[in-house]
Motif scaffolding. Structure first.
Motif, short mmCIF file in Angstrom:
data_model
loop_
_atom_site.label_atom_id
_atom_site.label_comp_id
_atom_site.label_asym_id
_atom_site.label_seq_id
_atom_site.Cartn_x
_atom_site.Cartn_y
_atom_site.Cartn_z
N GLU A 1 0.83 -1.27 -0.26
CA GLU A 1 -0.10 -0.05 0.11
C GLU A 1 0.73 1.03 -0.04
O GLU A 1 0.44 2.28 -0.32
N ARG A 2 2.13 1.20 0.35
CA ARG A 2 2.86 2.36 0.21
C ARG A 2 3.20 2.90 -0.92
O ARG A 2 3.52 3.80 -1.16
N PHE A 3 2.91 2.13 -2.08
CA PHE A 3 3.00 2.48 -3.45
C PHE A 3 1.81 3.10 -3.96
O PHE A 3 1.81 3.13 -5.22
N LEU A 4 0.73 3.17 -3.29
CA LEU A 4 -0.31 3.48 -3.69
C LEU A 4 -0.84 4.71 -3.17
O LEU A 4 -0.61 5.01 -2.05
N ASN A 5 -1.95 5.53 -3.83
CA ASN A 5 -2.56 6.77 -3.28
C ASN A 5 -3.44 6.33 -2.15
O ASN A 5 -3.74 5.17 -1.94
N GLU A 6 -4.16 7.26 -1.34
CA GLU A 6 -5.26 7.05 -0.62
C GLU A 6 -6.20 6.08 -1.03
O GLU A 6 -6.78 5.32 0.00
N ASN A 7 -6.70 6.27 -2.15
CA ASN A 7 -7.89 5.28 -2.60
C ASN A 7 -7.51 4.12 -3.24
O ASN A 7 -8.32 3.41 -3.62
N GLY A 8 -6.08 4.02 -3.37
CA GLY A 8 -5.62 2.82 -3.84
C GLY A 8 -5.81 2.53 -5.32
O GLY A 8 -5.98 1.34 -5.92
N THR A 9 -5.94 3.42 -6.03
CA THR A 9 -6.20 3.56 -7.44
C THR A 9 -5.08 4.11 -8.38
O THR A 9 -5.25 3.75 -9.60
N LYS A 10 -4.11 4.49 -7.66
CA LYS A 10 -2.89 5.00 -8.68
C LYS A 10 -1.54 4.81 -8.01
O LYS A 10 -1.70 4.63 -6.61
N LEU A 11 -0.58 4.27 -8.67
CA LEU A 11 0.74 4.34 -8.00
C LEU A 11 1.23 5.53 -7.46
O LEU A 11 1.15 6.67 -8.36
N VAL A 12 2.05 5.56 -6.66
CA VAL A 12 2.95 6.67 -6.35
C VAL A 12 4.20 6.37 -6.15
O VAL A 12 4.82 5.12 -5.80
N LYS A 13 4.82 7.28 -6.75
CA LYS A 13 6.57 7.15 -6.78
C LYS A 13 7.46 7.43 -5.58
O LYS A 13 6.98 8.74 -4.86
N HIS A 14 8.44 7.12 -5.40
CA HIS A 14 9.44 7.20 -3.97
C HIS A 14 10.78 7.38 -4.63
O HIS A 14 11.26 6.44 -5.47
N GLU A 15 11.25 8.63 -4.20
CA GLU A 15 12.52 8.92 -4.82
C GLU A 15 13.51 7.90 -4.12
O GLU A 15 14.82 7.97 -4.60
N ALA A 16 13.39 7.25 -3.21
CA ALA A 16 14.29 6.44 -2.59
C ALA A 16 14.22 4.99 -3.11
O ALA A 16 14.73 3.97 -2.61
N PHE A 17 13.14 4.79 -3.86
CA PHE A 17 13.05 3.38 -4.66
C PHE A 17 13.92 3.32 -5.89
O PHE A 17 13.68 4.27 -6.72
N MET A 18 15.02 2.56 -5.95
CA MET A 18 15.96 2.47 -6.94
C MET A 18 16.60 1.06 -7.23
O MET A 18 17.51 0.81 -7.42
N PRO A 19 15.72 0.03 -7.38
CA PRO A 19 16.24 -1.29 -7.72
C PRO A 19 16.93 -1.61 -8.90
O PRO A 19 17.62 -2.51 -9.07
N PHE A 20 16.67 -0.47 -9.97
CA PHE A 20 17.32 -0.71 -11.12
C PHE A 20 18.53 0.50 -11.14
O PHE A 20 18.97 0.89 -12.27
N THR A 21 18.76 1.15 -9.91
CA THR A 21 19.63 2.21 -9.83
C THR A 21 19.07 3.48 -10.68
O THR A 21 18.06 3.49 -11.16
N LEU A 22 20.01 4.56 -10.81
CA LEU A 22 19.38 5.73 -11.35
C LEU A 22 20.50 6.16 -12.40
O LEU A 22 21.51 6.14 -12.65
N GLY A 23 20.04 7.41 -13.24
CA GLY A 23 20.65 7.90 -14.05
C GLY A 23 20.93 7.25 -15.30
O GLY A 23 20.37 6.39 -15.75
N ARG A 24 22.14 7.89 -15.86
CA ARG A 24 22.46 7.29 -17.42
C ARG A 24 22.76 5.90 -17.15
O ARG A 24 22.72 5.25 -18.29
N ARG A 25 23.32 5.39 -16.23
CA ARG A 25 23.81 3.93 -16.14
C ARG A 25 22.79 2.99 -15.76
O ARG A 25 23.14 2.02 -15.13
N SER A 26 21.61 3.50 -15.44
CA SER A 26 20.54 2.60 -14.62
C SER A 26 20.11 1.43 -15.76
O SER A 26 20.52 1.65 -17.06
#
Length: 216
Positions: free
Chosen positions: A132-157
């Motif tokens: 549920e931490r990745f959903l809005n209050e209504n559970g209808t849309k995804l919420v992005k988190h800047e600390a979520f980076m399983p594929f890393t970030l940037g040009r070398r992601s």
């Protein structure tokens, strides 16, 4: 073919199988284990799948927008278990300043993705599996988190991020819609894993019980 080209081909092939197949297999193992050990979430996955797909339809990538809980479940697995805790090493292409430190050109940098995914200041309860931490209050849309980076970030992601998430979504939706995942009687699995090239669960046998009707 020259030796250099053969080495490059071998390296690219190794990357393809290592980053494109073993990681997906390991993540799917965590998904199935979580479905078995947290049946209330498995039920929520099935209800969403049945509401959107019905009992017989095969999920498609375009169904992701109509099945936010299923995708949130996948994203939380990627955060919670972080199958590549230290990702892959990189080198700085130039001298940079970061957090008061000087990193000379050519410095090896190892990103700690596990620390990002389990930072209590950001996530609050990082050890808790909570899609549920990745959903809005209504559970209808995804919420992005800047600390979520399983594929890393940037040009070398990881260039396969979109494909990987879509693939994991399709597997998860199809399994939840067609099967009841259960543990083999007498087994006592946990969420403790082991680290080889990736962080994976200890080998466990599951039962996949076919669902013959929407009421199952």
């Amino acid at each position: 073919m020259t030796l250099i080209k053969l080495e490059a081909l071998a390296g690219n092939t190794q990357t393809l199988f290592g980053a494109g197949s073993d990681t997906a297999r390991t993540t799917l193992s965590w998904i199935v284990l979580t479905m078995a050990l947290k049946p209330h979430y498995q039920t929520k996955l099935r209800i969403e799948a049945r509401n959107v797909l019905g009992p017989n339809k095969t999920p498609r990538p375009e169904d992701r927008t109509s099945m936010p809980f299923t995708e949130a479940f996948v994203l939380e697995i990627l955060r919670w278990q972080t199958i590549a805790p230290l990702s892959l090493p990189r080198r700085t292409s130039t001298t940079v300043q970061m957090a008061g430190y000087t990193l000379p050109e050519g410095t090896m940098v190892i990103p700690n993705l596990y620390a990002c995914h389990h930072d209590r200041k950001y996530w609050g309860d990082p050890e808790t599996f909570r899609p549920e931490r990745f959903l809005n209050e209504n559970g209808t849309k995804l919420v992005k988190h800047e600390a979520f980076m399983p594929f890393t970030l940037g040009r070398r992601s990881c260039p396969g991020e979109g494909l990987a998430i879509s693939e994991l979504f399709l597997y998860t939706a199809a399994i939840a819609n067609r099967f009841q995942v259960a543990l083999v009687p007498g087994t006592s699995p946990t969420f403790e894993g082991i680290t080889h090239l990736v962080y994976e669960p200890v080998h466990i046998n599951f039962c996949f019980i076919p669902l013959n009707s929407p009421d199952n």
